[in-house]
Motif scaffolding. Sequence first.
Motif, PDB file in Angstrom:
ATOM      1  N   ARG A 280      -8.829  -4.141   4.118  1.00  0.00           N
ATOM      2  CA  ARG A 280      -8.518  -5.394   3.442  1.00  0.00           C
ATOM      3  C   ARG A 280      -7.105  -5.341   2.858  1.00  0.00           C
ATOM      4  O   ARG A 280      -6.541  -4.260   2.642  1.00  0.00           O
ATOM      5  CB  ARG A 280      -9.535  -5.672   2.339  1.00  0.00           C
ATOM      6  CG  ARG A 280     -10.969  -5.741   2.840  1.00  0.00           C
ATOM      7  CD  ARG A 280     -11.915  -6.107   1.724  1.00  0.00           C
ATOM      8  NE  ARG A 280     -11.612  -7.415   1.167  1.00  0.00           N
ATOM      9  CZ  ARG A 280     -12.259  -7.926   0.122  1.00  0.00           C
ATOM     10  NH1 ARG A 280     -13.214  -7.248  -0.477  1.00  0.00           N
ATOM     11  NH2 ARG A 280     -11.909  -9.125  -0.317  1.00  0.00           N
TER      12      ARG A 280
ATOM     13  N   THR B 168      -4.677   2.733  -8.414  1.00  0.00           N
ATOM     14  CA  THR B 168      -5.781   1.820  -8.151  1.00  0.00           C
ATOM     15  C   THR B 168      -6.530   1.546  -9.458  1.00  0.00           C
ATOM     16  O   THR B 168      -6.642   2.403 -10.342  1.00  0.00           O
ATOM     17  CB  THR B 168      -6.731   2.408  -7.098  1.00  0.00           C
ATOM     18  OG1 THR B 168      -5.987   2.730  -5.920  1.00  0.00           O
ATOM     19  CG2 THR B 168      -7.851   1.448  -6.753  1.00  0.00           C
TER      20      THR B 168
ATOM     21  N   SER C   1      -7.498   1.264   3.894  1.00  0.00           N
ATOM     22  CA  SER C   1      -8.371   0.134   3.561  1.00  0.00           C
ATOM     23  C   SER C   1      -8.157  -0.991   4.563  1.00  0.00           C
ATOM     24  O   SER C   1      -7.014  -1.384   4.849  1.00  0.00           O
ATOM     25  CB  SER C   1      -8.087  -0.358   2.152  1.00  0.00           C
ATOM     26  OG  SER C   1      -8.858  -1.507   1.867  1.00  0.00           O
TER      27      SER C   1
ATOM     28  N   LYS D 268       0.835  -1.193   0.000  1.00  0.00           N
ATOM     29  CA  LYS D 268       0.000   0.000   0.000  1.00  0.00           C
ATOM     30  C   LYS D 268       0.876   1.251   0.000  1.00  0.00           C
ATOM     31  O   LYS D 268       1.875   1.317   0.703  1.00  0.00           O
ATOM     32  CB  LYS D 268      -0.906   0.012   1.234  1.00  0.00           C
ATOM     33  CG  LYS D 268      -1.924  -1.136   1.236  1.00  0.00           C
ATOM     34  CD  LYS D 268      -2.813  -1.070   2.472  1.00  0.00           C
ATOM     35  CE  LYS D 268      -3.833  -2.204   2.447  1.00  0.00           C
ATOM     36  NZ  LYS D 268      -4.727  -2.159   3.637  1.00  0.00           N
TER      37      LYS D 268
ATOM     38  N   ARG E 245      -6.322  -3.580  -6.270  1.00  0.00           N
ATOM     39  CA  ARG E 245      -7.394  -3.332  -5.312  1.00  0.00           C
ATOM     40  C   ARG E 245      -6.789  -3.084  -3.910  1.00  0.00           C
ATOM     41  O   ARG E 245      -5.739  -3.603  -3.569  1.00  0.00           O
ATOM     42  CB  ARG E 245      -8.359  -4.512  -5.245  1.00  0.00           C
ATOM     43  CG  ARG E 245      -9.005  -4.834  -6.591  1.00  0.00           C
ATOM     44  CD  ARG E 245      -9.992  -5.980  -6.456  1.00  0.00           C
ATOM     45  NE  ARG E 245     -10.575  -6.355  -7.721  1.00  0.00           N
ATOM     46  CZ  ARG E 245     -11.646  -5.790  -8.281  1.00  0.00           C
ATOM     47  NH1 ARG E 245     -12.270  -4.766  -7.645  1.00  0.00           N
ATOM     48  NH2 ARG E 245     -12.118  -6.201  -9.432  1.00  0.00           N
ATOM     49  N   ASN E 246      -7.545  -2.238  -3.156  1.00  0.00           N
ATOM     50  CA  ASN E 246      -7.249  -1.968  -1.743  1.00  0.00           C
ATOM     51  C   ASN E 246      -5.852  -1.380  -1.561  1.00  0.00           C
ATOM     52  O   ASN E 246      -5.084  -1.819  -0.701  1.00  0.00           O
ATOM     53  CB  ASN E 246      -7.400  -3.233  -0.901  1.00  0.00           C
ATOM     54  CG  ASN E 246      -8.778  -3.861  -1.021  1.00  0.00           C
ATOM     55  OD1 ASN E 246      -9.796  -3.149  -1.141  1.00  0.00           O
ATOM     56  ND2 ASN E 246      -8.806  -5.184  -0.999  1.00  0.00           N
TER      57      ASN E 246
ATOM     58  N   ALA F  95      -4.104  -5.496   0.214  1.00  0.00           N
ATOM     59  CA  ALA F  95      -3.970  -5.091  -1.189  1.00  0.00           C
ATOM     60  C   ALA F  95      -3.644  -6.318  -2.040  1.00  0.00           C
ATOM     61  O   ALA F  95      -2.860  -7.184  -1.642  1.00  0.00           O
ATOM     62  CB  ALA F  95      -2.878  -4.043  -1.330  1.00  0.00           C
TER      63      ALA F  95
END
Length: 449
Positions: free
Chosen positions: A62, A25, A60, A19, A54-55, A64
């Motif tokens: 969740r 993204t 976030s 992240k 994603r993520n 990545a």
Amino acid sequence: MSDRAWDRKTQQLIEHLHKGAGLETGLARGPYGVAGKICGRYECRYCGQDLIARNLSPTSPRRAHFSHQSSEECPASRGRRSRTDLEDQLVMDLRDALVRAWPGVPVDVVLVRDPEAGHEEAPTAAGQPPAIVVRGAEQTVVVEHVPTLPGVDRIRARQRAVRAQFGPGAAHVWFLAKDPMQFARCGTLQVKPRGRDKAVHTTIAPTAEQLAVISASGGVYWLDGQQVHVPYGVHDFVHTPEKGEDWDFPDWRRRIWPKDWRISHPLPAPDATRWGLVPLSLHQLTGTKATFSLREAHEVMQGLEDVQRARWRRRRADARELHSSRQASPTQPRPPLPPTPSPPRPAVPQARSEAPETAQREKPSLPPTPAGAGVPGAGTQPPAAQTASARSSTGYDGQPGGLAIPPLPRHPPLSPPPPLPATLPDRAEPGKRRGLRTVLRQLLRGKQG
């Protein structure tokens, strides 16, 4: 779901998705293809399709990750995914070793664009391992680390792509994984380079793909853990006898001397019978900053060439010496042996076979005995002297005619001998004929009794 993808924008391999790592993204579409083609930034290493990041937000909850569009599964087979992971891991392990050996030198994992002839779209990352690019101050080195080499056409196309992408002066080398089957096929070669200890080098039979790399001015090395094998050419041949040389040595230690070999280096010649491998450590290979140092391997090869010339001179000198020794003392025919005298014929068996007939034809007459022969001290010879004189006078020890005459009786004939009996006692063994000596002995035994 995977964390490993190819970044079309930076031309780098994304090993782990973190992240806040400067990634975008979603699909992050952009003109990342050839001729302004619009495509996603992230590409799947297994199937080549676009991936969605994603993520990536730090807030976030969740983890990545990358996923295919509409959350579909990757269409690549499990075997292909396992093979791709293995190839990528080999490249990253070698990259990490080079980073530790050359601190401060840019070492990147890149995808070599190798479009097929007439194909102008962006090359897919699926199906081809990435390469390591070392950008040094004097030269750029492109390193390929693969378990096995691709086909000959693919090797030549990749060589052209490397020169087109990184310049004509870029060095292109291949690091192969050690193949036990290929290494155990040709055995070993015992060598003793000049100024070094005796060593044992592995020899291999090069494949068509390895020959293609050498013909394209590339380098082929084998990496086995921390050991690197550098090849040179081994040309097996048989010495041709020249005038004044004999190569058929009788000594069993030198019977193999006509069979010899020569070396070709620093790259094996295309017509080499086999390749010998100089073992080095990865530390010795990376001794020079931003380039692979083959100095020690080349010193070993040069030492083998120096010993090669000395070995040839020694063997030819021995061949000339053998020829000269044979000319100085040529092999003469063996002289005939002197005739061996035949052994004399035995006289006793012949006398035994002829004695009865001779006794019947000729009866030996005894010499007259003097009157005082039986009185001691009358001037007569003793019986032993008479026997000796009879032997010397009659030739008893060896008659030329083969007839043996018995000695005179020891007692004096005081009276005329009695007449012979009509029948003599038959004491001889059956089946044997009696001679004159036997007859007289039996007569004497009968009178004494």
